[in-house]
Design a protein around this motif. Structure first.
Motif, PDB file in Angstrom:
ATOM      1  N   VAL A  76       1.025  -1.225  -0.398  1.00 23.63           N
ATOM      2  CA  VAL A  76      -0.017  -0.108   0.245  1.00 23.63           C
ATOM      3  C   VAL A  76       0.742   2.112  -0.065  1.00 23.63           C
ATOM      4  N   ALA A  77       2.062   1.440   0.519  1.00 22.57           N
ATOM      5  CA  ALA A  77       3.255   1.765   0.309  1.00 22.57           C
ATOM      6  C   ALA A  77       3.064   2.445  -1.093  1.00 22.57           C
ATOM      7  N   THR A  78       2.881   1.913  -1.778  1.00 20.98           N
ATOM      8  CA  THR A  78       2.726   2.799  -3.462  1.00 20.98           C
ATOM      9  C   THR A  78       1.874   2.658  -4.083  1.00 20.98           C
ATOM     10  N   CYS A  79       0.676   3.143  -3.149  1.00 24.44           N
ATOM     11  CA  CYS A  79      -1.128   3.040  -3.569  1.00 24.44           C
ATOM     12  C   CYS A  79      -0.618   5.253  -3.494  1.00 24.44           C
ATOM     13  N   LEU A  80      -1.430   5.771  -4.389  1.00 22.80           N
ATOM     14  CA  LEU A  80      -1.636   7.418  -4.234  1.00 22.80           C
ATOM     15  C   LEU A  80      -2.880   7.119  -3.819  1.00 22.80           C
ATOM     16  N   THR A  81      -3.834   6.440  -4.067  1.00 15.28           N
ATOM     17  CA  THR A  81      -5.226   6.962  -3.876  1.00 15.28           C
ATOM     18  C   THR A  81      -6.518   5.657  -3.207  1.00 15.28           C
ATOM     19  N   VAL A  82      -6.910   5.482  -2.523  1.00 14.93           N
ATOM     20  CA  VAL A  82      -8.750   4.947  -2.275  1.00 14.93           C
ATOM     21  C   VAL A  82      -9.718   5.603  -2.571  1.00 14.93           C
ATOM     22  N   ASP A  87     -19.199   5.793  -9.698  1.00 14.92           N
ATOM     23  CA  ASP A  87     -19.788   6.074 -11.281  1.00 14.92           C
ATOM     24  C   ASP A  87     -18.440   6.003 -12.575  1.00 14.92           C
ATOM     25  N   VAL A  88     -17.667   4.714 -11.700  1.00 17.69           N
ATOM     26  CA  VAL A  88     -16.164   4.875 -12.616  1.00 17.69           C
ATOM     27  C   VAL A  88     -16.083   3.670 -13.548  1.00 17.69           C
ATOM     28  N   ILE A  89     -17.026   2.996 -13.177  1.00 17.31           N
ATOM     29  CA  ILE A  89     -17.430   1.458 -13.265  1.00 17.31           C
ATOM     30  C   ILE A  89     -18.270   1.273 -13.296  1.00 17.31           C
ATOM     31  N   ASN A  90     -19.700   1.614 -13.367  1.00 17.62           N
ATOM     32  CA  ASN A  90     -21.009   1.477 -12.925  1.00 17.62           C
ATOM     33  C   ASN A  90     -21.980   0.048 -12.417  1.00 17.62           C
ATOM     34  N   LYS A  91     -20.493  -0.103 -10.938  1.00 10.30           N
ATOM     35  CA  LYS A  91     -21.110  -1.232 -10.269  1.00 10.30           C
ATOM     36  C   LYS A  91     -21.487  -0.629  -8.950  1.00 10.30           C
ATOM     37  N   GLU A  92     -22.513  -0.737  -7.978  1.00 10.56           N
ATOM     38  CA  GLU A  92     -22.710  -0.621  -7.031  1.00 10.56           C
ATOM     39  C   GLU A  92     -21.496  -1.183  -5.473  1.00 10.56           C
ATOM     40  N   PHE A  93     -21.182  -0.859  -4.756  1.00 16.56           N
ATOM     41  CA  PHE A  93     -19.732  -0.429  -3.785  1.00 16.56           C
ATOM     42  C   PHE A  93     -18.749  -0.985  -4.576  1.00 16.56           C
ATOM     43  N   ALA A  94     -18.341  -0.367  -5.709  1.00 17.49           N
ATOM     44  CA  ALA A  94     -16.583  -0.100  -6.031  1.00 17.49           C
ATOM     45  C   ALA A  94     -16.188   1.422  -5.545  1.00 17.49           C
ATOM     46  N   PHE A  95     -14.783   0.598  -5.595  1.00 15.61           N
ATOM     47  CA  PHE A  95     -13.901   1.499  -5.202  1.00 15.61           C
ATOM     48  C   PHE A  95     -12.948   1.080  -5.911  1.00 15.61           C
ATOM     49  N   GLU A  96     -11.564   2.098  -6.210  1.00 16.91           N
ATOM     50  CA  GLU A  96     -10.674   1.444  -6.382  1.00 16.91           C
ATOM     51  C   GLU A  96      -9.563   1.885  -5.705  1.00 16.91           C
ATOM     52  N   LEU A  97      -7.996   1.719  -5.909  1.00 14.48           N
ATOM     53  CA  LEU A  97      -6.926   1.763  -5.854  1.00 14.48           C
ATOM     54  C   LEU A  97      -5.671   1.960  -6.430  1.00 14.48           C
ATOM     55  N   SER A  98      -5.495   2.879  -7.176  1.00 10.57           N
ATOM     56  CA  SER A  98      -4.625   3.536  -7.615  1.00 10.57           C
ATOM     57  C   SER A  98      -2.790   3.993  -7.413  1.00 10.57           C
ATOM     58  N   THR A  99      -2.162   3.229  -8.054  1.00  4.97           N
ATOM     59  CA  THR A  99      -0.746   3.949  -7.475  1.00  4.97           C
ATOM     60  C   THR A  99       0.113   4.495  -9.226  1.00  4.97           C
ATOM     61  N   ARG A 100       1.078   4.979  -8.591  1.00  2.00           N
ATOM     62  CA  ARG A 100       1.618   6.171 -10.682  1.00  2.00           C
ATOM     63  C   ARG A 100       1.290   5.490 -11.220  1.00  2.00           C
TER      64      ARG A 100
END
Length: 144
Positions: A76-82, A87-100
């Motif tokens: 997770v130290a490489t992750c920037l946001t969670v 609204d991005v993938i049009n699925k209920e209860f979705a979340f994203e984890l982003s790195t560079r």
């Protein structure tokens, strides 16, 4: 062989160096089922996730023992946001984890589960990341 693994499984096999000396089977910070999108083949697979010591592991089964091998691991130290991603993938209860360089998508079983995972991963990102690395420091006085 690695590319064949990726093509067939849709996940990158984890490097044992990424989780060496972490007892992911004992007293994790958070565990639970999430549905994860494959890295190369974009199908959705239900996996058991374990958050421990700044690493997010996933397994095929919910019974995790000393002999269990993770299907994947994200430091997770490489992750920037969670953040939420309905609204991005049009699925209920979705979340994203982003790195560079990449964004991974997950689907929780409920709004509460989604928020709990976002909070737990976010807390872990803060605890295990360095806000500024030595290479990112700019010396404006000396134009470096």
């Amino acid at each position: 062989m690695t590319s064949l693994w990726r093509a067939v499984m849709g996940d990158t096999p984890p490097n044992p160096d990424d989780y060496d000396n972490i007892e992911y089977w004992s007293n994790p910070e958070r565990t639970g089922w999430l549905t994860k999108q494959g890295e190369y083949i974009k199908t959705w697979r239900r996996r058991w996730f374990v958050l421990k010591q700044g690493k997010l592991f996933w397994f095929k089964e919910s019974i995790v023992t000393r002999g269990s091998k993770p299907r994947g691991v994200v430091p997770v130290a490489t992750c920037l946001t969670v953040k939420g991603a309905e609204d991005v993938i049009n699925k209920e209860f979705a979340f994203e984890l982003s790195t560079r360089s990449d964004t991974m998508y997950f689907i929780a079983d409920s709004e509460k589960e989604k928020e709990d995972w976002i909070n737990s991963i976010g807390r872990s990102i803060v605890q295990h990341s360095r806000s500024v690395t030595v290479n990112e420091i700019v010396d404006y006085d000396n134009n470096k």
